[in-house]
Design an enzyme around this catalytic site. Structure first.
Site, PDB file in Angstrom:
ATOM      1  N   GLY A  15       0.785  -1.235   0.000  1.00  0.00           N
ATOM      2  CA  GLY A  15       0.000   0.000   0.000  1.00  0.00           C
ATOM      3  C   GLY A  15       0.814   1.282   0.000  1.00  0.00           C
ATOM      4  O   GLY A  15       0.325   2.320   0.435  1.00  0.00           O
ATOM      5  N   SER A  16       2.037   1.237  -0.516  1.00  0.00           N
ATOM      6  CA  SER A  16       2.807   2.494  -0.533  1.00  0.00           C
ATOM      7  C   SER A  16       2.167   3.495  -1.489  1.00  0.00           C
ATOM      8  O   SER A  16       2.166   4.704  -1.209  1.00  0.00           O
ATOM      9  CB  SER A  16       4.280   2.247  -0.877  1.00  0.00           C
ATOM     10  OG  SER A  16       4.449   1.786  -2.195  1.00  0.00           O
ATOM     11  N   ASN A  17       1.598   3.025  -2.585  1.00  0.00           N
ATOM     12  CA  ASN A  17       0.862   3.950  -3.472  1.00  0.00           C
ATOM     13  C   ASN A  17      -0.375   4.491  -2.769  1.00  0.00           C
ATOM     14  O   ASN A  17      -0.684   5.681  -2.885  1.00  0.00           O
ATOM     15  CB  ASN A  17       0.460   3.242  -4.770  1.00  0.00           C
ATOM     16  CG  ASN A  17       1.569   3.229  -5.798  1.00  0.00           C
ATOM     17  OD1 ASN A  17       1.859   4.243  -6.436  1.00  0.00           O
ATOM     18  ND2 ASN A  17       2.224   2.085  -5.948  1.00  0.00           N
ATOM     19  N   LEU A  90      -9.887  -9.414 -10.203  1.00  0.00           N
ATOM     20  CA  LEU A  90     -10.727  -8.773 -11.221  1.00  0.00           C
ATOM     21  C   LEU A  90     -11.927  -8.122 -10.550  1.00  0.00           C
ATOM     22  O   LEU A  90     -12.479  -8.654  -9.586  1.00  0.00           O
ATOM     23  CB  LEU A  90     -11.229  -9.811 -12.228  1.00  0.00           C
ATOM     24  CG  LEU A  90     -10.292 -10.241 -13.344  1.00  0.00           C
ATOM     25  CD1 LEU A  90     -11.003 -11.274 -14.221  1.00  0.00           C
ATOM     26  CD2 LEU A  90      -9.829  -9.059 -14.185  1.00  0.00           C
ATOM     27  N   ASN A 105      -6.564   1.851 -12.563  1.00  0.00           N
ATOM     28  CA  ASN A 105      -5.544   0.958 -12.013  1.00  0.00           C
ATOM     29  C   ASN A 105      -4.173   1.449 -12.475  1.00  0.00           C
ATOM     30  O   ASN A 105      -4.064   2.171 -13.467  1.00  0.00           O
ATOM     31  CB  ASN A 105      -5.780  -0.466 -12.534  1.00  0.00           C
ATOM     32  CG  ASN A 105      -4.759  -1.449 -12.003  1.00  0.00           C
ATOM     33  OD1 ASN A 105      -4.415  -1.440 -10.819  1.00  0.00           O
ATOM     34  ND2 ASN A 105      -4.239  -2.297 -12.884  1.00  0.00           N
ATOM     35  N   HIS A 107      -0.390  -0.164 -13.517  1.00  0.00           N
ATOM     36  CA  HIS A 107       0.350  -1.392 -13.799  1.00  0.00           C
ATOM     37  C   HIS A 107       1.828  -1.028 -13.949  1.00  0.00           C
ATOM     38  O   HIS A 107       2.161  -0.061 -14.638  1.00  0.00           O
ATOM     39  CB  HIS A 107      -0.182  -2.034 -15.084  1.00  0.00           C
ATOM     40  CG  HIS A 107       0.442  -3.365 -15.348  1.00  0.00           C
ATOM     41  ND1 HIS A 107       0.093  -4.503 -14.651  1.00  0.00           N
ATOM     42  CD2 HIS A 107       1.426  -3.746 -16.208  1.00  0.00           C
ATOM     43  CE1 HIS A 107       0.824  -5.522 -15.079  1.00  0.00           C
ATOM     44  NE2 HIS A 107       1.639  -5.089 -16.025  1.00  0.00           N
TER      45      HIS A 107
HETATM   46  C1  GRF Z   1       2.742  -1.273  -7.718  1.00  0.00           C
HETATM   47  O1  GRF Z   1       3.955  -1.469  -8.371  1.00  0.00           O
HETATM   48  C2  GRF Z   1       1.609  -1.239  -8.698  1.00  0.00           C
HETATM   49  O2  GRF Z   1       1.967  -0.795  -9.956  1.00  0.00           O
HETATM   50  C3  GRF Z   1       1.217  -2.674  -8.804  1.00  0.00           C
HETATM   51  O3  GRF Z   1       1.407  -3.210  -7.516  1.00  0.00           O
HETATM   52  C4  GRF Z   1       2.399  -2.458  -6.834  1.00  0.00           C
HETATM   53  C5  GRF Z   1       1.803  -2.052  -5.518  1.00  0.00           C
HETATM   54  O4  GRF Z   1       2.777  -1.507  -4.658  1.00  0.00           O
HETATM   55  N1  GRF Z   1      -0.099  -2.795  -9.342  1.00  0.00           N
HETATM   56  P1  GRF Z   1       2.322  -0.832  -3.296  1.00  0.00           P
HETATM   57  O5  GRF Z   1       1.461  -1.849  -2.561  1.00  0.00           O
HETATM   58  O6  GRF Z   1       1.554   0.406  -3.629  1.00  0.00           O
HETATM   59  O7  GRF Z   1       3.571  -0.537  -2.546  1.00  0.00           O
END
Ligand code: GRF
Length: 192
Positions: A15-17, A90, A105, A107
């Site tokens: 969940g860093s994003n 999905l 999303n 990727h």
């Molecule tokens: C990211 O690289 C994203 O592109 C992919 O999964 C990863 C998630 O990383 N779909 P985080 O959990 O946000 O650290």
């Protein structure tokens, strides 16, 4: 008058994003992250949600695919936009239909290459390196009923460097994600 757009983030792992996006919108006049949802009760994203003071909910496969539980929760929190950030399942048609053009999303590669079922996490970076690609990057796209096939909204590139392993490449990709994903979400959310 500004109507507040409430975002729900779905994440299965670290969940860093999710954290980066949540922080980006803290104090934002018209967008906020109101809810974090995960299919994985052990996901670190839930710890992050707690630290950020954002409500979170966990669901299982049965409730996700065979009930209206998620739609009910999304409605309860008045969610208007869904962000997938490292979410591995999905999206069922009931949710796609309830949020047309409102699910995105990210990727960690340059789609349409290195996407599809089974292409997630380190596997993506390993495949890119194994193929001898000189560059990789990120793809932010709308979500449809197939893995990684929705219309692409934005891509950014980075080099694959000699001696890269999946971990090093993943680090470079994550930096791109942090830089662009929140901003692109802001643009898309503002665009309807
Ligand atoms: C990211 O690289 C994203 O592109 C992919 O999964 C990863 C998630 O990383 N779909 P985080 O959990 O946000 O650290």
């Amino acid at each position: 008058m500004n109507v507040m757009a409430n975002i729900a983030i779905l994440a299965s792992g670290s969940g860093s994003n999710a954290q980066r996006i949540s922080e980006y919108f803290t104090g934002h006049p018209s967008v906020r992250v109101k809810l974090i949802l995960s299919n994985n009760p052990g996901a670190y994203v839930l710890t992050r949600a707690h630290s950020l003071g954002i409500p979170s909910e966990v669901f299982n496969r049965d409730s996700f695919y065979n009930s209206d539980d998620i739609l009910r929760i999304l409605k309860q929190y008045d969610i208007s936009f869904i962000v997938l950030a490292g979410f591995l399942w999905l999206i069922p048609s009931s949710i796609l239909e309830a949020y047309p053009g409102r699910i995105v999303n990210i990727h960690p590669a340059l789609l349409p290459k290195y996407g599809g079922k089974g292409m997630y996490g380190q596997k993506v970076h390993e495949a890119v390196i194994k193929a001898g690609e000189l560059e990789s990057g990120i793809s932010i796209h709308y979500v449809n009923a197939h893995y990684d096939e929705g219309d692409i909204i934005f891509q950014a590139r980075c080099p694959v460097l000699p001696g890269d392993n999946a971990e090093r490449l993943a680090g470079r990709i994550h930096e791109l994600e942090y830089e662009h994903y929140p901003r692109v979400i802001e643009e898309v959310v503002g665009g309807w």
